[in-house]
Design an enzyme around this catalytic site. Structure first.
Site, PDB file in Angstrom:
ATOM      1  N   SER A   6       0.829  -1.191   0.000  1.00  0.00           N
ATOM      2  CA  SER A   6       0.000   0.000   0.000  1.00  0.00           C
ATOM      3  C   SER A   6       0.874   1.256   0.000  1.00  0.00           C
ATOM      4  O   SER A   6       1.649   1.466  -0.929  1.00  0.00           O
ATOM      5  CB  SER A   6      -0.985  -0.030   1.173  1.00  0.00           C
ATOM      6  N   GLU A  98      -2.169  -3.368  -6.835  1.00  0.00           N
ATOM      7  CA  GLU A  98      -3.233  -3.628  -5.856  1.00  0.00           C
ATOM      8  C   GLU A  98      -3.782  -2.283  -5.419  1.00  0.00           C
ATOM      9  O   GLU A  98      -3.140  -1.254  -5.605  1.00  0.00           O
ATOM     10  CB  GLU A  98      -2.700  -4.416  -4.650  1.00  0.00           C
ATOM     11  N   HIS A 168      -4.470  -5.882   0.135  1.00  0.00           N
ATOM     12  CA  HIS A 168      -5.044  -5.729   1.475  1.00  0.00           C
ATOM     13  C   HIS A 168      -5.865  -6.961   1.842  1.00  0.00           C
ATOM     14  O   HIS A 168      -7.079  -6.891   2.048  1.00  0.00           O
ATOM     15  CB  HIS A 168      -5.922  -4.476   1.515  1.00  0.00           C
TER      16      HIS A 168
END
Length: 197
Positions: A6, A98, A168
């Site tokens: 992230s 992602e 995640h």
């Protein structure tokens, strides 16, 4: 070792751009590791062997096979780095992506931004992990996620998978960014081949 995902993508990108060292897109220390995640982390960081493999639940978006350097991370962070000295070089790369809490119309916008900025020139393949809480119908024309991702993959002429265990989620691969790998959409596999780029 730099390990995380992230927002840690900004650190991965800076290290890749400035140092060309392998960093690890994987679980953070604050998380409880599942057996699956622990095994992949150990294979990547300790053994430096193939930390990925077959993703049976992955979806083939654009068929094909590619070899290249593993690059990428969180899509929103990568997009925000465009035009900065820390934007990673994605050429000759298998792009790992992602994200979380991004409606599909925003995913579309970010992918188009990367493409129009020339950041995807020379990209050899795309493997998108989980896009957690990324609704198809959040006010952006009701286009499905796979259609948006497929449009980019087709325009670039590269193989593409979606739904690999990255992002995640509790069970995730540790991706050695900067290492060499093979992407095979027919087998739904990502195979790390060398930790030297």
């Amino acid at each position: 070792m730099i390990i995380g995902y992230s927002d840690v993508t900004a650190l991965h990108a800076a290290v890749q751009r400035k140092c060309r060292l392998v960093t690890y897109h994987g679980p953070t220390a604050r998380e409880t590791l599942t057996d699956f995640s622990r095994d992949s982390l150990r294979r990547a960081v300790v053994e430096q062997t193939d930390s990925c493999g077959v993703a049976p639940k992955a979806r083939e978006i654009n068929a094909g096979f590619a070899e290249g350097r593993l690059v990428g991370g969180n899509l929103a962070v990568l997009t925000s780095l465009c035009g900065t000295p820390f934007a990673p070089d994605l050429s000759d790369g298998i792009l790992i992506l992602e994200d979380i809490n991004e409606p599909v119309y925003r995913i579309d916008r970010m992918l188009q931004q990367l493409k129009l900025a020339g950041a995807l020139n020379g990209c050899r393949g795309i493997a998108f992990g989980e896009c957690v809480k990324c609704p198809d119908d959040a006010g952006g024309g009701d286009r499905p996620f796979d259609e948006v991702l497929g449009e980019i993959a087709h325009e670039l002429g590269v193989p593409c998978l979606a739904g690999i265990p990255v992002g995640h989620i509790a069970e995730q691969w540790t991706i050695p960014l900067g290492a060499m790998a093979k992407l095979d959409t027919a087998n739904r596999s990502l195979t790390v081949t060398s930790y030297k780029s």
